[in-house]
Design a protein around this motif. Structure first.
Motif, PDB file in Angstrom:
ATOM      1  N   SER A  22      10.571   7.720 -12.111  1.00  0.00           N
ATOM      2  CA  SER A  22      10.611   8.460 -10.844  1.00  0.00           C
ATOM      3  C   SER A  22      10.244   7.595  -9.652  1.00  0.00           C
ATOM      4  CB  SER A  22       9.650   9.657 -10.911  1.00  0.00           C
ATOM      5  OG  SER A  22       8.331   9.216 -11.204  1.00  0.00           O
ATOM      6  N   GLN A  23       9.678   6.420  -9.893  1.00  0.00           N
ATOM      7  CA  GLN A  23       9.216   5.566  -8.807  1.00  0.00           C
ATOM      8  C   GLN A  23       9.862   4.181  -8.849  1.00  0.00           C
ATOM      9  OE1 GLN A  23       6.888   6.161  -6.095  1.00  0.00           O
ATOM     10  NE2 GLN A  23       7.700   8.153  -6.722  1.00  0.00           N
ATOM     11  N   PHE A  24      11.153   4.131  -9.164  1.00  0.00           N
ATOM     12  CA  PHE A  24      11.821   2.837  -9.220  1.00  0.00           C
ATOM     13  C   PHE A  24      11.852   2.169  -7.851  1.00  0.00           C
ATOM     14  CE2 PHE A  24      15.624   0.176  -8.893  1.00  0.00           C
ATOM     15  CZ  PHE A  24      15.387  -0.717  -9.928  1.00  0.00           C
ATOM     16  N   VAL A  25      12.069   2.971  -6.809  1.00  0.00           N
ATOM     17  CA  VAL A  25      12.094   2.419  -5.450  1.00  0.00           C
ATOM     18  C   VAL A  25      10.713   1.882  -5.086  1.00  0.00           C
ATOM     19  CG1 VAL A  25      12.445   2.948  -3.012  1.00  0.00           C
ATOM     20  CG2 VAL A  25      13.989   3.912  -4.731  1.00  0.00           C
ATOM     21  N   GLY A  26       9.666   2.656  -5.395  1.00  0.00           N
ATOM     22  CA  GLY A  26       8.299   2.207  -5.129  1.00  0.00           C
ATOM     23  C   GLY A  26       7.967   0.940  -5.894  1.00  0.00           C
ATOM     24  N   PHE A  27       8.419   0.865  -7.137  1.00  0.00           N
ATOM     25  CA  PHE A  27       8.189  -0.338  -7.939  1.00  0.00           C
ATOM     26  C   PHE A  27       8.893  -1.548  -7.331  1.00  0.00           C
ATOM     27  CE2 PHE A  27      10.381  -2.988 -11.154  1.00  0.00           C
ATOM     28  CZ  PHE A  27       9.292  -3.743 -11.558  1.00  0.00           C
ATOM     29  N   SER A  28      10.119  -1.371  -6.866  1.00  0.00           N
ATOM     30  CA  SER A  28      10.866  -2.486  -6.267  1.00  0.00           C
ATOM     31  C   SER A  28      10.148  -3.015  -5.032  1.00  0.00           C
ATOM     32  CB  SER A  28      12.280  -2.030  -5.907  1.00  0.00           C
ATOM     33  OG  SER A  28      12.974  -1.563  -7.051  1.00  0.00           O
ATOM     34  N   VAL A  29       9.680  -2.093  -4.181  1.00  0.00           N
ATOM     35  CA  VAL A  29       8.942  -2.505  -2.982  1.00  0.00           C
ATOM     36  C   VAL A  29       7.653  -3.208  -3.369  1.00  0.00           C
ATOM     37  CG1 VAL A  29       7.760  -1.681  -0.910  1.00  0.00           C
ATOM     38  CG2 VAL A  29       9.950  -0.671  -1.577  1.00  0.00           C
ATOM     39  N   PHE A  30       6.937  -2.670  -4.368  1.00  0.00           N
ATOM     40  CA  PHE A  30       5.677  -3.261  -4.816  1.00  0.00           C
ATOM     41  C   PHE A  30       5.901  -4.667  -5.356  1.00  0.00           C
ATOM     42  CE2 PHE A  30       2.582  -4.188  -8.138  1.00  0.00           C
ATOM     43  CZ  PHE A  30       1.375  -3.947  -7.484  1.00  0.00           C
ATOM     44  N   LEU A  31       6.959  -4.859  -6.130  1.00  0.00           N
ATOM     45  CA  LEU A  31       7.216  -6.169  -6.734  1.00  0.00           C
ATOM     46  C   LEU A  31       7.561  -7.207  -5.665  1.00  0.00           C
ATOM     47  CD1 LEU A  31       7.357  -7.558  -9.508  1.00  0.00           C
ATOM     48  CD2 LEU A  31       9.803  -7.097  -9.517  1.00  0.00           C
ATOM     49  N   GLY A  65       0.820  -1.217   0.000  1.00  0.00           N
ATOM     50  CA  GLY A  65       0.000   0.000   0.000  1.00  0.00           C
ATOM     51  C   GLY A  65       0.849   1.260   0.000  1.00  0.00           C
ATOM     52  N   LEU A  66       1.915   1.270   0.806  1.00  0.00           N
ATOM     53  CA  LEU A  66       2.777   2.452   0.864  1.00  0.00           C
ATOM     54  C   LEU A  66       3.548   2.653  -0.445  1.00  0.00           C
ATOM     55  CD1 LEU A  66       4.241   2.104   4.476  1.00  0.00           C
ATOM     56  CD2 LEU A  66       2.677   3.867   3.669  1.00  0.00           C
ATOM     57  N   SER A  67       3.904   1.553  -1.110  1.00  0.00           N
ATOM     58  CA  SER A  67       4.704   1.667  -2.332  1.00  0.00           C
ATOM     59  C   SER A  67       3.942   2.335  -3.471  1.00  0.00           C
ATOM     60  CB  SER A  67       5.185   0.277  -2.772  1.00  0.00           C
ATOM     61  OG  SER A  67       4.096  -0.523  -3.212  1.00  0.00           O
ATOM     62  N   VAL A  68       2.623   2.195  -3.493  1.00  0.00           N
ATOM     63  CA  VAL A  68       1.842   2.782  -4.589  1.00  0.00           C
ATOM     64  C   VAL A  68       1.348   4.188  -4.270  1.00  0.00           C
ATOM     65  CG1 VAL A  68       1.109   0.529  -5.432  1.00  0.00           C
ATOM     66  CG2 VAL A  68      -0.317   1.737  -3.785  1.00  0.00           C
ATOM     67  N   MET A  69       1.574   4.662  -3.035  1.00  0.00           N
ATOM     68  CA  MET A  69       1.139   6.015  -2.691  1.00  0.00           C
ATOM     69  C   MET A  69       1.928   7.070  -3.452  1.00  0.00           C
ATOM     70  SD  MET A  69      -1.500   5.974  -0.830  1.00  0.00           S
ATOM     71  CE  MET A  69      -1.979   4.551  -1.801  1.00  0.00           C
ATOM     72  N   GLY A  70       3.183   6.741  -3.812  1.00  0.00           N
ATOM     73  CA  GLY A  70       3.948   7.667  -4.637  1.00  0.00           C
ATOM     74  C   GLY A  70       3.306   7.860  -5.999  1.00  0.00           C
ATOM     75  N   VAL A  71       2.768   6.774  -6.555  1.00  0.00           N
ATOM     76  CA  VAL A  71       2.059   6.844  -7.836  1.00  0.00           C
ATOM     77  C   VAL A  71       0.816   7.727  -7.707  1.00  0.00           C
ATOM     78  CG1 VAL A  71       0.771   5.499  -9.538  1.00  0.00           C
ATOM     79  CG2 VAL A  71       2.901   4.591  -8.586  1.00  0.00           C
ATOM     80  N   VAL A  72       0.097   7.577  -6.605  1.00  0.00           N
ATOM     81  CA  VAL A  72      -1.111   8.385  -6.376  1.00  0.00           C
ATOM     82  C   VAL A  72      -0.745   9.858  -6.236  1.00  0.00           C
ATOM     83  CG1 VAL A  72      -3.040   8.775  -4.790  1.00  0.00           C
ATOM     84  CG2 VAL A  72      -2.329   6.441  -5.328  1.00  0.00           C
ATOM     85  N   LEU A  73       0.358  10.150  -5.525  1.00  0.00           N
ATOM     86  CA  LEU A  73       0.796  11.538  -5.367  1.00  0.00           C
ATOM     87  C   LEU A  73       1.120  12.188  -6.709  1.00  0.00           C
ATOM     88  CD1 LEU A  73       3.140  11.450  -2.234  1.00  0.00           C
ATOM     89  CD2 LEU A  73       1.009  12.716  -2.463  1.00  0.00           C
ATOM     90  N   LEU A  74       1.757  11.430  -7.598  1.00  0.00           N
ATOM     91  CA  LEU A  74       2.186  11.986  -8.881  1.00  0.00           C
ATOM     92  C   LEU A  74       1.046  12.118  -9.882  1.00  0.00           C
ATOM     93  CD1 LEU A  74       5.614  10.162  -9.350  1.00  0.00           C
ATOM     94  CD2 LEU A  74       5.210  12.498  -8.561  1.00  0.00           C
TER      95      LEU A  74
END
Length: 324
Positions: free
Chosen positions: A185-194, A155-164
């Motif tokens: 811009s969200q490589f870190v968020g993608f890594s956590v999500f995966l 859930g936290l990893s995709v919040m960056g996508v929602v912000l953008l």
């Protein structure tokens, strides 16, 4: 019944009728790819290249006795695998395959996906409890701890996508990537999500709820026949679902940069991207060892959580400063 409702019903039937054979096909693809990766043949007896092996396995598993242990809670035992399969299938309702193809265009599509992922944990927990078996109960408890923990990071990893993008609508998130995919811009968020997605779908190396060397079969130890097939279906559909969500959230969905966008139809590009991640899931199984359960949870809370929070904080700061 209006033509629009009829079209939606047809779309739902078509998607479901394609998803179930896809899950069966993935079994053959996985065995074949692992065989190639490990320098052996893999399925090669039933049909050309063993392609009918999945059909043979399906007929075999459906032909097995659909046994219910006399010491189990019968109603819950039967409902558990159904809950898992239904939750995964429901999640596909909000996936935008193209600008025009998709069952539902919910404004809260991303939240709906996270909600279905949360509900799916009831399937394995109830299966472990209703089986009235020590191995199954341990598997169910492991699944609960693992899934609930990694849902937080997902859930936290995709919040960056929602912000953008400023929306929870998955189709709008894809369209917001017209000028560039969010993976930039969200490589870190993608890594956590995966990583969280691998844990959520109980795939190797995070298949600890059903670790054969420790728990026989984990939460589905006592299951057979059609009910076991539903668990199997849910696992492979989860792999496809996480792959599709990765493409939608971080890799532009059906969009491709020019001139590639004119080479193939949008639906084909979407399928190719999803297949790339499915193959990644499969090859990951042959590459990494299984950690201990305490290591898995420690990695989640001590590593994944700080990284997910830091990614959200940095994204929010850059967004507020007008950099993103």
């Amino acid at each position: 019944m209006t033509p629009e409702i009829m079209w939606k019903l047809l779309e739902i039937i078509l998607i479901i009728s394609l998803l179930i054979p896809i899950a069966a096909t993935l079994v053959w693809v996985e065995r074949r790819m692992i065989g190639i990766w490990q320098d052996r043949h893999g399925p090669n007896r039933v049909g050309p290249f063993g392609i009918l092996q999945s059909l043979a396995d399906l007929l075999k598993i459906l032909g097995k006795e659909d046994w219910i242990p006399p010491f189990s809670d019968r109603l819950v035992f039967v409902l558990a695998p159904v809950i898992g399969a239904v939750c995964v299938l429901m999640s596909f309702a909000v996936i935008p395959f193209t600008a025009d193809i998709g069952v539902s265009d919910l404004n809260i599509g991303l939240l709906f996906f996270l909600a279905m992922a949360s509900l799916a944990v009831y399937s394995v927990v109830l299966a472990g409890w209703a089986s009235n078996s020590k191995y199954a109960l341990l598997g169910g408890m492991r699944a609960a701890a693992q899934t609930v923990s990694y849902e937080v990071f997902m859930g936290l990893s995709v919040m960056g996508v929602v912000l953008l993008t400023g929306t929870f609508n998955l189709r709008d998130i894809v369209l917001a990537q017209t000028d560039g995919w969010l993976i930039q811009s969200q490589f870190v968020g993608f890594s956590v999500f995966l990583i969280a997605g691998i844990a959520e779908s109980h795939r190797l190396p995070f298949d600890l709820p059903e670790a054969e060397t420790e728990l026989t079969g984990g939460f589905h130890t006592e299951y057979s026949g059609l009910k076991f097939a539903l668990f199997f279906l849910g696992e492979y559909l989860s792999v496809t679902l996480i792959s599709a969500m990765s493409v939608v959230l971080f890799f532009g969905g059906w969009l491709m940069p020019a001139p590639l966008d004119t080479w193939l139809p949008p639906l084909v590009w979407f399928i190719l991207k999803v297949l790339f991640f499915v193959f990644f899931f499969i090859l990951l199984r042959t590459s990494l060892p299984r950690p201990r359960f305490d290591q898995l949870l420690a990695f989640g809370w001590q590593v994944m959580l700080p990284i997910a929070l830091l990614n959200l904080l940095v994204t929010a700061a850059l967004r507020l400063g007008g950099v993103l």
